[in-house]
Write a protein that holds these residues in place. Structure first.
Motif, PDB file in Angstrom:
ATOM      1  N   UNK A 168     -51.312  50.874 -28.823  1.00 21.65           N
ATOM      2  CA  UNK A 168     -50.176  49.963 -28.972  1.00 21.65           C
ATOM      3  C   UNK A 168     -49.494  50.127 -30.329  1.00 21.65           C
ATOM      4  N   UNK A 169     -50.308  50.265 -31.397  1.00 25.26           N
ATOM      5  CA  UNK A 169     -49.700  50.394 -32.723  1.00 25.26           C
ATOM      6  C   UNK A 169     -48.939  51.708 -32.866  1.00 25.26           C
ATOM      7  N   UNK A 170     -49.440  52.759 -32.180  1.00 25.75           N
ATOM      8  CA  UNK A 170     -48.741  54.046 -32.213  1.00 25.75           C
ATOM      9  C   UNK A 170     -47.438  53.970 -31.415  1.00 25.75           C
ATOM     10  N   UNK A 171     -47.478  53.256 -30.284  1.00 24.03           N
ATOM     11  CA  UNK A 171     -46.251  53.100 -29.486  1.00 24.03           C
ATOM     12  C   UNK A 171     -45.187  52.351 -30.282  1.00 24.03           C
ATOM     13  N   UNK A 178     -37.670  56.219 -32.468  1.00 20.35           N
ATOM     14  CA  UNK A 178     -36.625  56.472 -31.471  1.00 20.35           C
ATOM     15  C   UNK A 178     -35.370  55.654 -31.792  1.00 20.35           C
ATOM     16  N   UNK A 179     -35.600  54.424 -32.215  1.00 20.71           N
ATOM     17  CA  UNK A 179     -34.480  53.548 -32.563  1.00 20.71           C
ATOM     18  C   UNK A 179     -33.735  54.093 -33.768  1.00 20.71           C
ATOM     19  N   UNK A 189     -32.141  53.901 -21.812  1.00 21.09           N
ATOM     20  CA  UNK A 189     -33.155  54.393 -22.741  1.00 21.09           C
ATOM     21  C   UNK A 189     -34.466  53.609 -22.622  1.00 21.09           C
ATOM     22  N   UNK A 190     -34.375  52.284 -22.580  1.00 22.88           N
ATOM     23  CA  UNK A 190     -35.584  51.462 -22.521  1.00 22.88           C
ATOM     24  C   UNK A 190     -36.396  51.759 -21.248  1.00 22.88           C
ATOM     25  N   UNK A 191     -35.687  51.925 -20.158  1.00 24.00           N
ATOM     26  CA  UNK A 191     -36.346  52.231 -18.889  1.00 24.00           C
ATOM     27  C   UNK A 191     -37.041  53.593 -18.941  1.00 24.00           C
ATOM     28  N   UNK A 192     -36.364  54.568 -19.546  1.00 21.59           N
ATOM     29  CA  UNK A 192     -36.921  55.926 -19.655  1.00 21.59           C
ATOM     30  C   UNK A 192     -38.168  55.921 -20.534  1.00 21.59           C
ATOM     31  N   UNK A 193     -38.089  55.234 -21.671  1.00 22.12           N
ATOM     32  CA  UNK A 193     -39.234  55.159 -22.584  1.00 22.12           C
ATOM     33  C   UNK A 193     -40.405  54.467 -21.900  1.00 22.12           C
ATOM     34  N   UNK A 200     -44.383  48.438 -19.634  1.00 22.90           N
ATOM     35  CA  UNK A 200     -43.242  47.683 -19.128  1.00 22.90           C
ATOM     36  C   UNK A 200     -42.065  47.785 -20.081  1.00 22.90           C
ATOM     37  N   UNK A 201     -40.864  47.530 -19.555  1.00 22.85           N
ATOM     38  CA  UNK A 201     -39.677  47.527 -20.414  1.00 22.85           C
ATOM     39  C   UNK A 201     -39.772  46.403 -21.454  1.00 22.85           C
ATOM     40  N   UNK A 202     -40.406  45.304 -21.065  1.00 22.05           N
ATOM     41  CA  UNK A 202     -40.571  44.172 -22.006  1.00 22.05           C
ATOM     42  C   UNK A 202     -41.382  44.618 -23.219  1.00 22.05           C
ATOM     43  N   UNK A 203     -42.389  45.459 -22.980  1.00 23.43           N
ATOM     44  CA  UNK A 203     -43.200  45.958 -24.089  1.00 23.43           C
ATOM     45  C   UNK A 203     -42.360  46.827 -25.021  1.00 23.43           C
ATOM     46  N   UNK A 204     -41.510  47.663 -24.434  1.00 22.77           N
ATOM     47  CA  UNK A 204     -40.661  48.531 -25.256  1.00 22.77           C
ATOM     48  C   UNK A 204     -39.710  47.695 -26.109  1.00 22.77           C
ATOM     49  N   UNK A 205     -39.130  46.644 -25.504  1.00 18.46           N
ATOM     50  CA  UNK A 205     -38.225  45.763 -26.268  1.00 18.46           C
ATOM     51  C   UNK A 205     -38.969  45.115 -27.427  1.00 18.46           C
ATOM     52  N   UNK A 206     -40.236  44.720 -27.176  1.00 23.51           N
ATOM     53  CA  UNK A 206     -40.999  44.066 -28.244  1.00 23.51           C
ATOM     54  C   UNK A 206     -41.325  45.059 -29.360  1.00 23.51           C
TER      55      UNK A 206
END
Length: 209
Positions: A168-171, A178-179, A189-193, A200-206
């Motif tokens: 998680x910390x590496x992600x 990426x940002x 982009x969020x969906x692709x990542x 989940x996309x929610x995790x990427x947003x966080x």
């Protein structure tokens, strides 16, 4: 019958167990053979997934005889070309087994029938073959998706792992990179990542906050 020491008998029995386990794992494509090199005239001690037509009690092969003559003969010969009596192409691996005195007493051999896989390969090649061009260029992937995936793969490789195995910390570090590179501004982009990382996309947003 050649007299065997208790150690040699134990080794032969253990090799037979290994052969049975391998055979169950790789059935039906891989023939597994145990050769008793202490009895070269009747060397085939066990045979599983029989593809070659040989039987228990058949004599040693040329490799087996070479090991009997020379204790320094190569112990592991992997992925060498071979063929069955009917001409089928085979990929073989032969592993020599020595006792505590350094004498070859057995060989564990694996023979994979390549004709089955060559058939699969032919079908796959036909399936993925593209012969015509569409009248207009069409893509189902968002522009820049390859760049995002490549950046993720590169980051994961630098960590000696795969994208989905990142912690998680590496992600979190990755998404911030990426940002900073402007890649999260691309369409979907969020969906692709999320899909490439297996989150989940929610995790990427966080992670991006």
């Amino acid at each position: 019958m050649t007299k065997r020491t208790p150690e040699q008998r134990l080794l032969l029995e253990q090799i037979k167990q290994v052969a049975e386990g391998l055979a169950k794992t790789f059935t039906p494509f891989c023939e597994i053979v145990v050769h008793d090199l202490l009895d070269p005239s009747h060397a085939v001690l066990a045979i599983h997934n029989n593809l070659s037509g040989r039987e228990v009690g058949h004599p040693a092969t040329e490799l087996g005889l070479a090991r009997i003559k020379d204790a320094e003969f190569e112990q592991v010969i992997a992925n060498y070309p071979n063929s069955f009596a009917d001409g089928r192409q085979v990929k073989s691996t032969s592993i020599g087994i020595k006792d505590s005195e350094g004498r070859y007493i057995a060989a564990l051999c694996m023979n994979i029938d390549l004709t089955v896989f060559q058939g699969f390969q032919g079908m796959l090649n036909q399936f993925v073959d593209i012969q015509t061009e569409a009248p207009a260029k069409e893509t189902f992937d968002a522009a820049g998706a390859d760049a995002i995936r490549a950046r993720i793969d590169q980051f994961a490789a630098s960590m000696a792992t795969t994208p989905r195995a990142l912690k998680a910390e590496d992600r979190r570090v990755l998404v911030k990179e990426l940002k900073a590179a402007g890649l999260l501004e691309l369409r979907r982009a969020m969906e692709i990542v999320a899909a490439h990382l297996g989150v989940s996309r929610a995790s990427v947003y966080s992670y991006a906050k």
